[in-house]
Scaffold this motif. Structure first.
Motif, PDB file in Angstrom:
ATOM      1  N   MET A 111       0.804  -1.209   0.000  1.00 11.11           N
ATOM      2  CA  MET A 111       0.000   0.000   0.000  1.00 11.11           C
ATOM      3  C   MET A 111       0.838   1.259   0.000  1.00 11.11           C
ATOM      4  SD  MET A 111      -3.271  -0.691   2.400  1.00 11.11           S
ATOM      5  CE  MET A 111      -3.282   1.061   2.765  1.00 11.11           C
ATOM      6  N   SER A 112       2.044   1.239   0.469  1.00 14.50           N
ATOM      7  CA  SER A 112       2.886   2.410   0.333  1.00 14.50           C
ATOM      8  C   SER A 112       3.298   2.537  -1.104  1.00 14.50           C
ATOM      9  CB  SER A 112       4.102   2.316   1.231  1.00 14.50           C
ATOM     10  OG  SER A 112       4.947   1.300   0.822  1.00 14.50           O
ATOM     11  N   SER A 113       3.485   3.767  -1.540  1.00 15.65           N
ATOM     12  CA  SER A 113       3.589   3.977  -2.961  1.00 15.65           C
ATOM     13  C   SER A 113       4.763   4.838  -3.324  1.00 15.65           C
ATOM     14  CB  SER A 113       2.296   4.600  -3.488  1.00 15.65           C
ATOM     15  OG  SER A 113       1.229   3.752  -3.263  1.00 15.65           O
ATOM     16  N   HIS A 114       5.002   4.887  -4.562  1.00 14.56           N
ATOM     17  CA  HIS A 114       6.158   5.566  -5.114  1.00 14.56           C
ATOM     18  C   HIS A 114       5.974   7.065  -5.086  1.00 14.56           C
ATOM     19  CE1 HIS A 114       8.820   6.279  -8.923  1.00 14.56           C
ATOM     20  NE2 HIS A 114       9.446   6.573  -7.814  1.00 14.56           N
ATOM     21  N   SER A 115       6.748   7.742  -4.318  1.00 10.64           N
ATOM     22  CA  SER A 115       6.571   9.173  -4.155  1.00 10.64           C
ATOM     23  C   SER A 115       7.153   9.980  -5.282  1.00 10.64           C
ATOM     24  CB  SER A 115       7.196   9.619  -2.837  1.00 10.64           C
ATOM     25  OG  SER A 115       8.577   9.351  -2.830  1.00 10.64           O
ATOM     26  N   GLY A 116       8.136   9.455  -5.939  1.00  4.63           N
ATOM     27  CA  GLY A 116       8.797  10.244  -6.951  1.00  4.63           C
ATOM     28  C   GLY A 116       8.186  10.174  -8.310  1.00  4.63           C
ATOM     29  N   VAL A 156       4.302  -0.493  15.679  1.00  2.00           N
ATOM     30  CA  VAL A 156       4.224   0.487  14.594  1.00  2.00           C
ATOM     31  C   VAL A 156       3.883  -0.309  13.330  1.00  2.00           C
ATOM     32  CG1 VAL A 156       5.527   2.076  13.129  1.00  2.00           C
ATOM     33  CG2 VAL A 156       5.830   2.134  15.615  1.00  2.00           C
ATOM     34  N   LEU A 157       2.807   0.083  12.658  1.00  2.00           N
ATOM     35  CA  LEU A 157       2.414  -0.598  11.419  1.00  2.00           C
ATOM     36  C   LEU A 157       2.912   0.202  10.223  1.00  2.00           C
ATOM     37  CD1 LEU A 157      -1.349  -1.543  12.075  1.00  2.00           C
ATOM     38  CD2 LEU A 157       0.717  -2.789  12.726  1.00  2.00           C
ATOM     39  N   VAL A 158       3.497  -0.477   9.263  1.00  2.00           N
ATOM     40  CA  VAL A 158       3.858   0.185   8.010  1.00  2.00           C
ATOM     41  C   VAL A 158       3.147  -0.542   6.884  1.00  2.00           C
ATOM     42  CG1 VAL A 158       6.017  -1.148   7.822  1.00  2.00           C
ATOM     43  CG2 VAL A 158       5.708   0.934   6.455  1.00  2.00           C
ATOM     44  N   ALA A 159       2.341   0.200   6.114  1.00  2.00           N
ATOM     45  CA  ALA A 159       1.576  -0.375   5.004  1.00  2.00           C
ATOM     46  C   ALA A 159       2.439  -0.338   3.755  1.00  2.00           C
ATOM     47  CB  ALA A 159       0.299   0.427   4.789  1.00  2.00           C
ATOM     48  N   VAL A 160       2.569  -1.479   3.086  1.00  2.00           N
ATOM     49  CA  VAL A 160       3.481  -1.570   1.952  1.00  2.00           C
ATOM     50  C   VAL A 160       2.772  -2.078   0.709  1.00  2.00           C
ATOM     51  CG1 VAL A 160       5.485  -1.988   3.418  1.00  2.00           C
ATOM     52  CG2 VAL A 160       4.201  -3.934   2.508  1.00  2.00           C
ATOM     53  N   GLY A 161       3.332  -1.713  -0.432  1.00  2.00           N
ATOM     54  CA  GLY A 161       2.910  -2.232  -1.725  1.00  2.00           C
ATOM     55  C   GLY A 161       4.143  -2.520  -2.552  1.00  2.00           C
ATOM     56  N   VAL A 173       4.886  -5.225   9.333  1.00  2.00           N
ATOM     57  CA  VAL A 173       4.755  -4.877   7.917  1.00  2.00           C
ATOM     58  C   VAL A 173       3.430  -5.456   7.418  1.00  2.00           C
ATOM     59  CG1 VAL A 173       5.790  -5.061   5.626  1.00  2.00           C
ATOM     60  CG2 VAL A 173       7.265  -4.960   7.654  1.00  2.00           C
ATOM     61  N   VAL A 174       2.552  -4.581   6.931  1.00  2.00           N
ATOM     62  CA  VAL A 174       1.197  -4.992   6.563  1.00  2.00           C
ATOM     63  C   VAL A 174       0.924  -4.634   5.103  1.00  2.00           C
ATOM     64  CG1 VAL A 174      -1.266  -4.757   7.076  1.00  2.00           C
ATOM     65  CG2 VAL A 174       0.414  -4.623   8.923  1.00  2.00           C
ATOM     66  N   HIS A 175       0.301  -5.561   4.416  1.00  2.00           N
ATOM     67  CA  HIS A 175      -0.118  -5.327   3.034  1.00  2.00           C
ATOM     68  C   HIS A 175      -1.580  -5.714   2.918  1.00  2.00           C
ATOM     69  CE1 HIS A 175       0.139  -5.112  -1.346  1.00  2.00           C
ATOM     70  NE2 HIS A 175      -0.441  -6.296  -1.419  1.00  2.00           N
ATOM     71  N   VAL A 176      -2.373  -4.908   2.220  1.00  2.00           N
ATOM     72  CA  VAL A 176      -3.786  -5.214   2.018  1.00  2.00           C
ATOM     73  C   VAL A 176      -3.995  -5.688   0.588  1.00  2.00           C
ATOM     74  CG1 VAL A 176      -6.160  -4.400   2.172  1.00  2.00           C
ATOM     75  CG2 VAL A 176      -4.429  -3.437   3.695  1.00  2.00           C
ATOM     76  N   ARG A 177      -4.448  -6.926   0.461  1.00  2.00           N
ATOM     77  CA  ARG A 177      -4.757  -7.487  -0.857  1.00  2.00           C
ATOM     78  C   ARG A 177      -6.199  -7.124  -1.193  1.00  2.00           C
ATOM     79  NH1 ARG A 177      -6.931 -12.334  -2.726  1.00  2.00           N
ATOM     80  NH2 ARG A 177      -7.112 -13.179  -0.613  1.00  2.00           N
TER      81      ARG A 177
END
Length: 571
Positions: free
Chosen positions: A1-6, A418-423, A448-452
């Motif tokens: 879920m975290s995304s590319h900022s650039g 601390v939860l970090v949402a990743v993609g 580390v959490v990811h939502v499918r």
């Protein structure tokens, strides 16, 4: 879920020609049933047929679609999505054109059956092909499909009215011509799609109906479709509008409401009230409206007003019924879709013909009372599966992910994580590392959490990724941290609904675990898209009872709140 900022924001409408070809076909496909409605009374008059005979246009189309749904997974898993899609288009082009040449109702009914076979093949693969081919990512593909859905549902009845005003044959030839254009474009522009690694058994959808949850939702959908197609297939007659264009305007207004509430209303209602409660109210509302039509069957304005208003409930119900199926289904999504489609289309196919026969034997109003009863009976059927839906929405299917490598060193702290949402995005490593620093500073564990995501759009559902890929995304971060002597746990959550549902699910889990902080990365679709209503970030901020932090590599983490989101939107 975290995304590319650039990355620069990607427009969902900047797509390859192949995607536009399939999207155009989707628009025409969604026109489908609404295109025919304005010419039903004309067909009855000009072909000297009864409403029950004309209603067989729906019956043959939907019953064949229902039976074909059993085999679409078997076909597509052997010839691939592209050729399944093309086969469906070929059948629609051919049989829609032949229906326009028919000399009587029997011919049209027969050709509509072939059209239904093509429709089953097309609708089962179109969304998957768009998602696989779109350059704007999963979210961009979903937006494009929703746009096609809205245009098709809204414009179909109006186009049917215009073409039907020329000749009753016009809508059939119109569909055939438009789909022929889509077929040619798809053949030339759509690249080959890989065949699925796993072949689907022909009996898998029927076997899936042994599962209580799937069968319960399927029976609820059968009853709903009985009432819905009573409305759609028989309501044009008591309106007493003999001009197809006038009927087209009525169903155009209906289609506008269906599209609005399917795309925007249903996700909002699901997040606000839950799937089952919204469906209860919907089914009750539809039952009341069909009762009103029965009571006012001799008053065309009453019938027209009730039909138009039903678009609100139909739009909500089509989306949320599919969502309920995906929530409770214990089998793979394509198999669940096929099993559910088989049961619900049976109800839709039989209802218009039954309504005509009931009206002939008794009175027009009785046909609508029976349809209303079907909606009301669907409520206790749905209630029998209420706990299954509630359990699925509460996230009981969350799957822990373990690292491939054994963690090195002690777990950082105990208690609230601390939860970090990743993609699967280019800067996800940097976001996770920054969240790890935050956890270390607070002496807290890192998770580390990811939502499918399984997105539901009207009556279609699609997975953003396979479960194995989602787990691999989390495991890669755990392995990387473990190799550096840092420990963390990982989890894959599953959301069903729209894009924001992923944010709601993450917020629910954070609240349940009493997390210290939720760390989010920025979106590749740009700041405006990330902060907009309906985004994952907005949903997390609105629903989480813990602090939410935006982590952008190279910048200081920024805490987000409702007020901060509003300020950033106008910055």
């Amino acid at each position: 879920m975290s995304s590319h900022s650039g990355a620069a924001a990607v427009s969902p409408f900047k797509q390859p020609r192949a995607v536009w070809a399939v999207a155009f076909a989707c628009v025409v496909s969604f026109m489908g049933i609404g295109l025919v409605d304005p010419i039903l009374p004309v067909l009855a008059e000009e072909l000297e047929a009864t409403p029950a005979q004309v209603s067989l246009l729906f019956t043959s189309y939907l019953v064949v679609t229902a039976v074909a749904m059993i085999g679409v997974g078997w076909v597509s898993s052997r010839i691939g999505a592209k050729w399944t899609l093309i086969l469906g288009l070929v059948l629609i082009v051919g049989f829609a054109g032949l229906a326009g040449t028919a000399g009587g109702v029997d011919g049209i009914v027969g050709f509509r059956a072939g059209w239904g076979l093509g429709n089953a093949l097309f609708i089962s693969t179109s969304l998957a092909v768009i998602v696989a081919s779109a350059s704007g990512g999963f979210s961009g593909a979903i937006i494009l499909y929703e746009t096609a859905l809205g245009l098709g549902i809204a414009v179909g009845p109006l186009l049917g009215g215009v073409l039907g005003g020329i000749s009753w044959r016009g809508p059939f030839f119109g569909v055939s011509a438009l789909m022929a254009i889509a077929l040619i474009a798809t053949l030339f522009f759509l690249p080959p799609t890989p065949k699925p690694e796993k072949k689907v058994s022909l009996v898998a959808p029927l076997a899936a109906l042994r599962h209580r949850g799937l069968l319960t939702m399927g029976m609820m959908a059968l009853l709903y479709n009985w009432g819905f197609f009573t409305l759609l297939g028989y309501a044009p007659y008591p309106m007493q509008l003999h001009d197809p264009l006038q009927l087209g305007w009525v169903f155009f207004a209906w289609g506008i409401l269906v599209a609005i509430f399917a795309v925007w209303g249903a996700p909002w209602a699901q997040r606000r009230f839950g799937t089952a409660p919204t469906l209860y109210v919907n089914l009750l509302g539809l039952g009341i409206l069909l009762t009103v039509i029965g009571l006012g069957v001799s008053s065309p304005p009453v019938v027209m007003g009730a039909v138009i208003l039903s678009g609100i409930f139909v739009g909500l119900n089509n989306t949320l019924t599919t969502q309920a199926v995906m929530l409770v289904s214990p089998v793979e999504r394509p198999i669940a879709s096929s099993a559910y489609g088989f049961v619900r289309f049976i109800g839709g196919g039989l209802a218009p013909f039954a309504a005509g026969k009931i009206a002939e034997a008794t009175d027009q109003s009785v046909a609508f009372y029976v349809g209303a009863a079907a909606f009301l009976v669907a409520i206790p059927v749905l209630a029998s599966g209420h706990q299954l839906i509630k359990a699925a929405e509460s996230g009981e299917a969350a799957e822990p992910v373990t690292p491939t490598l054994e963690p090195v060193g002690p777990v950082r702290g105990e208690g609230r994580p601390v939860l970090v949402a990743v993609g699967a995005t280019p800067d996800a490593d940097e976001v996770v590392d920054r969240a790890a620093e935050m956890a270390a500073a607070e002496g807290a564990p890192l998770e580390v959490v990811h939502v499918r995501e399984t997105d539901v759009i009207e009556e279609q559902a699609i997975d953003a990724e396979e479960p194995e890929a989602a787990a691999a995304t989390v495991r890669a971060h755990l392995d990387r941290l473990g190799a550096r002597g840092m420990s963390a746990t990982g989890l894959v959550l599953h959301s069903v609904g729209d894009h924001a549902s992923a944010g709601v699910e993450l917020a629910r889990y954070a609240t349940e675990t009493r997390a210290r902080t939720i760390a989010l990365g920025s979106s590749p679709r740009g700041r405006a898209a990330q902060l907009a209503d309906g985004s994952i970030t907005s949903a997390v901020v609105a629903n989480a009872s813990v602090p939410v932090v935006l982590v952008v590599p190279g910048e200081q983490p920024r805490e987000l709140s409702a007020a901060a989101l509003t300020q950033l939107r106008h910055a």
